[in-house]
Design an enzyme around this catalytic site. Structure first.
Site, PDB file in Angstrom:
ATOM      1  CG  ASN A  62     -10.785  -4.670  -0.918  1.00 33.19           C
ATOM      2  OD1 ASN A  62      -9.566  -4.824  -1.060  1.00 33.19           O
ATOM      3  ND2 ASN A  62     -11.343  -4.709   0.281  1.00 33.19           N
ATOM      4  CB  VAL A  63      -6.611  -5.307  -5.235  1.00 30.13           C
ATOM      5  CG1 VAL A  63      -6.927  -4.342  -6.369  1.00 30.13           C
ATOM      6  CG2 VAL A  63      -5.815  -4.628  -4.120  1.00 30.13           C
ATOM      7  CG  ASN A  89       0.285   2.138  -8.600  1.00 29.25           C
ATOM      8  OD1 ASN A  89       1.402   2.473  -8.221  1.00 29.25           O
ATOM      9  ND2 ASN A  89      -0.786   2.913  -8.440  1.00 29.25           N
ATOM     10  CB  SER A 151       9.085   0.313  -2.273  1.00 25.32           C
ATOM     11  OG  SER A 151       9.690   1.332  -1.494  1.00 25.32           O
ATOM     12  CE1 TYR A 163       4.591   0.454   0.788  1.00 20.10           C
ATOM     13  CE2 TYR A 163       6.959   0.807   1.012  1.00 20.10           C
ATOM     14  CZ  TYR A 163       5.787   0.963   0.295  1.00 20.10           C
ATOM     15  OH  TYR A 163       5.805   1.609  -0.915  1.00 20.10           O
ATOM     16  CB  ALA A 165       7.304  -8.068   4.739  1.00 21.07           C
ATOM     17  CE  LYS A 167       4.914  -1.466  -2.200  1.00 24.26           C
ATOM     18  NZ  LYS A 167       4.025  -1.522  -3.387  1.00 24.26           N
ATOM     19  CB  ILE A 196       7.979   9.161  -6.472  1.00 26.31           C
ATOM     20  CG1 ILE A 196       8.910   7.973  -6.788  1.00 26.31           C
ATOM     21  CG2 ILE A 196       7.421   9.779  -7.755  1.00 26.31           C
ATOM     22  CD1 ILE A 196      10.135   8.325  -7.600  1.00 26.31           C
TER      23      ILE A 196
END
Length: 253
Positions: A62-63, A89, A151, A163, A165, A167, A196
């Protein structure tokens, strides 16, 4: 950096962009440390890496948990005897409007759970993995490279306050690390993909995918391998650092 024989960590390596990058790097002879939360996905990616003529190991982590990340990078170095780079990633979304209003009345707002979950994985996870990768590279006097997956949404996108914020943050952190770590021979950069064709996107209804593609100047979704080739290019070009590569078919949000 010549990728043949180099040890590269890829978080979120079980599928999607992580798997595509693993296969691209494997084709260039890199040894892969694949990190994710799903062992079955990791095993499948590792099998494809081996079929591509390279090898690697898998790690559950769990990063967002500092102790787990510290242990991860110590174990990777001990297992391989080297560490030359990391691709940050791993990421999640918990989309929702900042404030939702109906008939003049506030009906909902982005929750702290939506905010914190995305912050923990996308931003804190990237910070921790890059930090511990840099610790190992500096301690063992090995030059290397850090690539963050940002992103196109980093510039702001409806329904993605949390999200976007994160990225924007991972791009800015890469610039900072490029300046701070250059003295140790460590470079940092980021990639900002557009839409993608990963498993998640391809699971959408065909009409939805067609609508998205129609709004892209290139008139198609990007391919995971196009992001993977960009990551490899950054690793292989030793004069790239501190930059964000937009791979979006000409789209600007």
């Amino acid at each position: 950096m010549e990728l043949n024989g180099k040890v590269i960590v890829i978080t979120g390596g079980g599928r999607g962009l992580g798997r595509a990058m693993a296969l691209e790097f494997a084709g260039k002879g890199a040894q892969l440390a694949l990190v994710d939360l799903n062992q079955a996905d990791l095993d499948e990616t590792l099998g494809l890496v081996k079929a591509a003529g390279s090898d690697g190991r898998t790690y559950l982590c769990n990063v967002a948990q500092e102790a787990e990340v510290e242990t991860l990078f110590e174990k990777v170095y001990n297992d391989f005897g080297a560490l030359n780079g990391v691709v940050n990633n791993a990421g999640i979304t918990r989309d929702g409007l900042f404030i939702k209003v109906k008939d003049g009345e506030i009906v909902s707002k982005m929750s702290m759970d939506q905010w914190n979950l995305v912050m923990d994985v996308n931003l804190t996870g990237t910070f921790l993995c890059a930090r511990e990768a840099a610790v190992q590279m500096i301690k063992n006097k090995q030059e290397g490279c850090i690539v963050n997956i940002s992103s196109i949404s980093r510039s702001g996108n409806m329904g993605q306050t949390n999200y976007t914020a994160t990225k924007a943050g991972v791009e800015a952190m890469a610039v900072t690390w490029a300046k701070e770590l250059a003295r140790y021979g460590i470079r940092a950069a980021s990639i900002a993909p557009g839409y993608i064709g990963t498993e998640m996107v391809m699971a959408m209804k065909e009409e939805a995918r067609e609508k998205i593609a129609a709004g892209i100047p290139s008139k198609r979704l990007g391919k995971p391998e196009e992001i993977a080739r960009t990551a490899a290019f950054i690793f292989e070009n030793d004069y790239i650092s501190g930059r964000c590569f937009e791979v979006d078919g000409g789209l600007r949000i």
